[in-house]
Design a protein around this motif. Structure first.
Motif, PDB file in Angstrom:
ATOM      1  N   ASP A 156       7.537   9.387   1.354  1.00  0.00           N
ATOM      2  CA  ASP A 156       7.325   8.062   1.954  1.00  0.00           C
ATOM      3  C   ASP A 156       6.413   8.117   3.172  1.00  0.00           C
ATOM      4  O   ASP A 156       6.295   7.123   3.899  1.00  0.00           O
TER       5      ASP A 156
ATOM      6  N   THR B 128       0.723   8.702  -4.288  1.00  0.00           N
ATOM      7  CA  THR B 128       0.588   7.864  -3.103  1.00  0.00           C
ATOM      8  C   THR B 128      -0.676   8.202  -2.340  1.00  0.00           C
ATOM      9  O   THR B 128      -1.015   7.523  -1.374  1.00  0.00           O
TER      10      THR B 128
ATOM     11  N   ASP C 175       3.082   8.230   3.584  1.00  0.00           N
ATOM     12  CA  ASP C 175       1.982   7.261   3.580  1.00  0.00           C
ATOM     13  C   ASP C 175       2.490   5.829   3.558  1.00  0.00           C
ATOM     14  O   ASP C 175       1.810   4.912   4.020  1.00  0.00           O
TER      15      ASP C 175
ATOM     16  N   ASN D 151       0.829  -1.190   0.000  1.00  0.00           N
ATOM     17  CA  ASN D 151       0.000   0.000   0.000  1.00  0.00           C
ATOM     18  C   ASN D 151       0.871   1.251   0.000  1.00  0.00           C
ATOM     19  O   ASN D 151       1.908   1.307   0.642  1.00  0.00           O
ATOM     20  N   SER D 152       0.427   2.275  -0.739  1.00  0.00           N
ATOM     21  CA  SER D 152       1.065   3.588  -0.781  1.00  0.00           C
ATOM     22  C   SER D 152       2.439   3.579  -1.431  1.00  0.00           C
ATOM     23  O   SER D 152       3.186   4.546  -1.316  1.00  0.00           O
TER      24      SER D 152
ATOM     25  N   SER E 112      -1.028  10.914  -0.530  1.00  0.00           N
ATOM     26  CA  SER E 112      -0.676  11.640   0.682  1.00  0.00           C
ATOM     27  C   SER E 112      -1.051  13.100   0.561  1.00  0.00           C
ATOM     28  O   SER E 112      -1.287  13.628  -0.524  1.00  0.00           O
TER      29      SER E 112
ATOM     30  N   GLN F 108       8.558  13.332   3.020  1.00  0.00           N
ATOM     31  CA  GLN F 108       7.103  13.277   2.830  1.00  0.00           C
ATOM     32  C   GLN F 108       6.683  12.340   1.700  1.00  0.00           C
ATOM     33  O   GLN F 108       5.552  11.856   1.685  1.00  0.00           O
TER      34      GLN F 108
ATOM     35  N   GLY G 104       5.120   6.056   7.261  1.00  0.00           N
ATOM     36  CA  GLY G 104       4.984   7.025   8.344  1.00  0.00           C
ATOM     37  C   GLY G 104       6.153   7.985   8.346  1.00  0.00           C
ATOM     38  O   GLY G 104       7.278   7.626   7.963  1.00  0.00           O
TER      39      GLY G 104
END
Length: 508
Positions: A406, A217, A408, A178-179, A219, A404, A411
């Motif tokens: 990465d 992603t 999503d 995911n993401s 985010s 930022q 964390g």
């Protein structure tokens, strides 16, 4: 679709070009016991220790097929395995596809060619999570990785003056994670190099342009967008003697990506040499400047009757997708084949003696662009009954993209943790030939993972031993034991496990 793009490259020639095809089905059955199936922390005991992952029996029934085809103007291969895992205690059944396929076709004789590759594999996604040796461990840290590319190209020789190549490559990388920003890349490459007419002073012109498109992603940071990497260089090679050459390059890089480390474009240059004192020895080295600072490259290859020496150092701006398309692991099957060439029982070692990623650094999932520095060295000693392999590496990744990207995926805290990482380690392998059809092997591996931002470290150790036996020309068996341990500065980062596997592989 991915398989069709690769294996079908040469299908149009099948009627016009007589080909030899081999279709070999196979079945591998194995039974595994592990005392820590989830690689949970909580203890470093022996077999049946106190790890919170719990003990488990895992049965694997893995049918597969290997298809190869070769004609005068094409060559292709496909290796597919359906990895089925049955967990006795947890009463679970899991199934995974594993594929390695490649093909090359000569469409117009000595002029127009097409290459293609496709793969489906599973790997550890993140450094800070438990790192499994294979799919039997249920850590929650394994992801499917799908890659494919197709590359048409034209080659032209201009008498003895020069030779040139124009190539286009389209590749795609996606993951079950995911993401993760699934991405596609389009690369155009042009090269023109001097021919034999320029014996003393050779020259070359090279240009490459890559566009990497990354899907959002989702985010709050927004879409990672498109990365553009462009590089043009010219080179000169001065032949000092038949064995020694001086080499220099100069050019310009124009890159377009959001960088946290300043400029992304600048002039570039390198100076170096190539030395081949014997037919069995070759040494190349260079140093210079690129937009990210000083840059170096080196390779050493030396062979004797009973030894193989290798050393290499490379550094480049890259992404997870580019590394995956290039093979991902620093010790891919081709490199394993070179490492074990001439080793007694090498076929059994490569087919069933080791996990695919034994003692290897991890090409972990990231949406960021990074500077990769990879130093590795190996020494193989081949005897009549015994072989020893020594290998060491230093594998660092320095992020050039914001954390930022990465956020999503892992964390923001873990994204900062993995901004700059270094994996240092190696392994020692001993293989002993018991008989013409049997061998034993012992491997000890160590990896230290350093997180530069926090100065935290993970120390991973693997110890393994195995027996391999060829019962008939089509039936092989093996018994393997693995002890895996990690000690960590991070809370709950340590674990240990013991695994015993018995396996039978049959070809039909």
């Amino acid at each position: 679709m991915r398989i069709v793009c690769v294996v079908g490259l040469s299908s149009w020639i099948f009627q016009a070009d007589a080909a030899e095809w081999s279709i070999q089905p196979r079945l591998t059955i194995s039974e595994t016991y592990t005392d820590n199936v989830g690689l949970g922390g909580g203890g470093f005991g022996g077999f049946g220790g106190s790890g919170r992952g719990g003990g488990e029996f895992i049965t694997q029934i893995n049918p597969g097929v290997n298809i190869t085809g070769e004609g005068r103007r094409f060559k292709s291969s496909l290796n597919y395995t359906l990895n089925n895992l049955i967990y006795a205690k947890n009463q679970r059944f899991e199934s995974r596809n594993q594929l390695s396929a490649n093909a090359t076709a000569e469409i117009i004789k000595q002029y127009f060619f097409v290459d293609g590759r496709a793969s489906i594999s599973q790997q550890n996604a993140f450094l800070f999570a438990p790192l499994a040796l294979d799919n039997t461990n249920r850590t929650g840290n394994r992801r499917n990785i799908y890659t494919w590319n197709i590359s048409p190209y034209v080659r032209q020789r201009f008498s003895n003056l020069a030779s040139g190549e124009v190539r286009y490559t389209h590749g795609e990388v996606s993951s079950s994670g995911n993401s993760f920003s699934n991405n596609s890349s389009d690369t155009a490459i042009f090269s023109l190099n001097s021919g034999s007419a320029f014996r003393t002073l050779g020259w070359g012109i090279n240009y490459s342009h890559t566009e990497i498109s990354r899907k959002s992603t989702g985010s709050g940071f927004g879409s990672p967008g498109t990365i553009s990497l462009e590089r043009a260089t010219g080179s000169l090679r001065y032949l000092v003697s038949s064995q020694f050459s001086l080499i220099g390059t100069a050019g310009y890089e124009r890159n377009s990506f959001l960088s946290i480390r300043g400029r992304t474009s600048s002039p570039s240059w390198t100076v170096g040499f190539s030395w081949a004192p014997t037919k069995r020895t070759k040494i190349d080295a260079s140093g210079g400047k690129r937009f990210f600072g000083n840059t170096y490259a080196a390779s050493v290859d030396h062979r004797t009757r009973s030894t193989v020496w290798n050393l290499s150092y490379v550094e480049d701006i890259s992404t997870f997708g580019q590394q995956s398309l290039a093979g991902g692991s620093i010790l891919n099957p081709s490199m394993l084949g070179q490492l074990f060439s001439g080793v007694q029982g090498s076929e059994a070692l490569l087919s069933q003696g080791f996990p695919q990623s034994f003692s290897d650094p991890n090409n972990f999932l990231t949406n960021r662009l990074f500077l990769l520095r990879n130093l590795q060295a190996s020494l193989t000693l081949n005897g009549r009954k015994n072989s020893l392999v020594f290998r060491a590496f230093n594998y660092s990744r320095k992020s050039f993209s914001p954390d930022q990207e990465d956020m999503d995926l892992v964390g923001i805290g873990n994204a900062a943790l993995t901004r700059n990482t270094t994996q240092t380690g190696g392994n020692v392998l001993w293989n002993h030939r018991l008989s013409p059809r049997a061998n034993a092997n012992i491997n000890f591996g160590y990896i230290r993972t350093s997180y530069d931002l926090t100065s935290q470290k993970d120390d991973s150790i693997i110890m393994s031993a195995g027996l391999n036996k060829q019962f008939t020309s089509k039936i092989n068996g093996s018994v393997m034991y693995h002890h895996l341990r990690r000690e960590s500065d991070r809370n709950n980062g340590g674990y240990s496990s013991n695994t015993l596997t018995a396996m039978v592989s049959m070809n039909f």
